[in-house]
Scaffold this active site. Sequence first.
Site, PDB file in Angstrom:
ATOM      1  CG  ASN A  85      33.240  30.990  38.192  1.00 23.04           C
ATOM      2  OD1 ASN A  85      32.741  32.065  37.911  1.00 23.04           O
ATOM      3  ND2 ASN A  85      34.518  30.866  38.501  1.00 23.04           N
ATOM      4  CG  HIS A  98      34.239  27.174  44.830  1.00 25.71           C
ATOM      5  ND1 HIS A  98      33.887  26.136  43.991  1.00 25.71           N
ATOM      6  CD2 HIS A  98      35.175  27.884  44.171  1.00 25.71           C
ATOM      7  CE1 HIS A  98      34.585  26.222  42.861  1.00 25.71           C
ATOM      8  NE2 HIS A  98      35.372  27.276  42.947  1.00 25.71           N
ATOM      9  CG  PHE A  99      29.676  32.085  46.939  1.00 27.62           C
ATOM     10  CD1 PHE A  99      28.902  33.095  46.390  1.00 27.62           C
ATOM     11  CD2 PHE A  99      29.095  30.837  47.141  1.00 27.62           C
ATOM     12  CE1 PHE A  99      27.566  32.876  46.054  1.00 27.62           C
ATOM     13  CE2 PHE A  99      27.769  30.610  46.811  1.00 27.62           C
ATOM     14  CZ  PHE A  99      27.006  31.630  46.272  1.00 27.62           C
ATOM     15  CG  HIS A 100      36.541  32.465  44.022  1.00 30.43           C
ATOM     16  ND1 HIS A 100      37.811  31.969  44.204  1.00 30.43           N
ATOM     17  CD2 HIS A 100      35.907  31.593  43.197  1.00 30.43           C
ATOM     18  CE1 HIS A 100      37.943  30.841  43.516  1.00 30.43           C
ATOM     19  NE2 HIS A 100      36.798  30.592  42.897  1.00 30.43           N
TER      20      HIS A 100
END
Length: 136
Positions: A85, A98-100
């Site tokens: 996001n 950040h990547f989830h």
Amino acid sequence: MSKMAACIFCKIIKGDIPAFKLFESEKVLAFLDIQPLSRGHALVIPKHHGVKLTDIPDDSLVEILSVAKKIAKASGAENYNILQNNGRLAHQEVDHVHFHFIPKPNQTEGLGVGWPAGKTDMDALKKLHEELKAKF
């Protein structure tokens, strides 16, 4: 205090805050999310502090996706989301890219997404296509 000094992810990178680390390299860190949406929910972050995707060097982004792929394989999750996001309106809460990695084991656990698809307007799409292509 600088933005980096106040950044929770920068503190995790420095080791000031403990984390359940899954992977670490010169450019990337991956760790379990402490407020998981499902079992195995993890974060993959660049060590380079940047708020949005456009602030991160390409080589870090390539490694991030490679690490997310390794986590997906290690988790054994058949269904999962990779989510990233940018900005408050887009649900970004921490101002560090950040990547989830979010496993989706069933209808209730994992990421829930609404997808309010718009009507197709070919003329508007053609105009947008030309506009964006010109900027590449």
